[in-house]
Design a protein around this motif. Structure first.
Motif, PDB file in Angstrom:
ATOM      1  N   ASN A 210       0.850  -1.182   0.000  1.00  0.00           N
ATOM      2  CA  ASN A 210       0.000   0.000   0.000  1.00  0.00           C
ATOM      3  C   ASN A 210       0.893   1.242   0.000  1.00  0.00           C
ATOM      4  OD1 ASN A 210      -2.500   1.291   0.007  1.00  0.00           O
ATOM      5  ND2 ASN A 210      -2.627   1.370   2.240  1.00  0.00           N
ATOM      6  N   HIS A 224       0.354   3.078   5.537  1.00  0.00           N
ATOM      7  CA  HIS A 224       0.996   2.771   4.264  1.00  0.00           C
ATOM      8  C   HIS A 224       2.243   1.943   4.525  1.00  0.00           C
ATOM      9  CE1 HIS A 224       2.896   6.476   5.701  1.00  0.00           C
ATOM     10  NE2 HIS A 224       4.004   6.056   5.062  1.00  0.00           N
ATOM     11  N   GLY A 235      -1.994   4.108  -3.203  1.00  0.00           N
ATOM     12  CA  GLY A 235      -2.712   2.878  -2.931  1.00  0.00           C
ATOM     13  C   GLY A 235      -2.198   1.684  -3.695  1.00  0.00           C
ATOM     14  N   MET A 252      -6.459   5.262   0.004  1.00  0.00           N
ATOM     15  CA  MET A 252      -5.441   4.612   0.822  1.00  0.00           C
ATOM     16  C   MET A 252      -5.972   3.363   1.533  1.00  0.00           C
ATOM     17  SD  MET A 252      -2.566   6.134   0.419  1.00  0.00           S
ATOM     18  CE  MET A 252      -1.670   5.364   1.756  1.00  0.00           C
TER      19      MET A 252
END
Length: 308
Positions: A210, A224, A235, A252
């Protein structure tokens, strides 16, 4: 010689005429003793009567009635105070005893009578029960209803999703992201083929990590695993907020990003019959669209591990 046969005592002082014929000297001595003895008895009897009178006077003087209120109950107590004989003043010990009893009686009368009427509020508990207070009936406690268990307490906790063991050479973080893609597709009830295309596309775009964007510092405020610099792409699917894919906070999230990709894929006419590369490229419009196909076999293995 006399004719009564008694000889005259020639050695007496007065002769026969000095003595009485009825009282002999012996009788006279006895009579005098009796007189003196009876007189002594009379005197003793008189003294005994005086002693009895004095004793009666002392007993009468010993009884003194002291009346007063006893502990607010209206009782009359009697106390015996020894009285001294007439004419004598009380000793210091007797004075102290009389003063102590008088003080106790005065204190008892000076106490305020406590009310025995029922009160609305419960009185404060005392260390010793009052002798004048009558026991008030205790209020019967209202039976409390048993607390009902809340829905959260009775409901069984939802089972946590099973963590899938990594396959196809992925690490656990990559496998978790791939599992999130498959779970989101299952909620949308899309065909299995759509799940394989989605996983393969994410393998090419982000290697199943991510990504936040260095161009969009805002994206770094959310969970993340890496930071990229490909414009404003963020993303798992590197979707750009500037081209209408959605807001940064939503993109996200792996589940939201997957929904956006699959929604666009389902709008491609005949996507199920298209090669994986063509179907993915139609959605992503990437500069390297031919690279998606290389991940098809690995994506298939991942989907099988999650779905089975």
């Amino acid at each position: 010689m006399r004719n009564d046969g008694n000889l005259d005592d020639h050695h007496g002082l007065g002769g026969p005429a000095d003595r009485s014929d009825d009282v002999t000297p012996t009788n006279w001595a006895v009579s005098g003793f009796k007189y003196r003895f009876s007189n002594a008895l009379s005197r003793l009897a008189g003294l005994g009567g005086l002693d009895n009178q004095a004793a009666d006077r002392r007993r009468r003087n010993r009884m003194t009635i002291i009346s007063g209120a006893a502990c607010c109950l209206g009782l009359v107590g009697f106390s015996l105070i020894p009285a001294n004989p007439a004419g004598q003043s009380p000793t210091p010990d007797q004075r102290a005893e009389i003063a102590q009893r008088a003080e106790a009686d005065a204190a008892s009368r000076g106490k305020a009578r406590e009310s025995v009427a029922p009160v609305t509020e419960s009185p404060a508990p005392s260390s010793s029960p009052s002798p004048t207070a009558e026991p008030t009936p205790s209020t019967k406690p209202t039976p409390s209803t048993k607390p009902t268990r809340s829905a959260k307490a009775t409901a069984k906790p939802k089972p946590k999703p099973k963590r899938i063991t990594p396959v196809a050479g992925l690490d656990q973080a990559q496998m978790d992201n791939a599992t999130a893609i498959v779970r989101a597709g299952q909620k949308m009830d899309v065909p299995r083929r759509a799940l394989v295309i989605a996983v393969a596309t994410a393998m090419q775009e982000s290697n199943l990590y991510n990504y936040a964007s260095g161009v969009l510092p805002e994206s770094q405020n959310y969970p993340h695993q890496a930071i990229g610099w490909d414009h404003d792409s963020v993303g798992l699917f590197q979707q750009r907020p500037s081209t209408g894919w959605g807001a940064v906070p939503d993109l996200m999230k792996p589940e939201y990003a997957t929904q956006q990709f699959l929604t666009a894929l389902l709008e491609v006419p005949g996507w199920q019959d298209l090669p994986l590369t063509v179907a993915a490229q139609t959605v992503q419009v990437s500069a390297f669209g031919w690279l998606y196909a290389q991940h098809e076999w690995r994506a298939t293995e991942v989907v099988d591990a999650v779905v089975s």
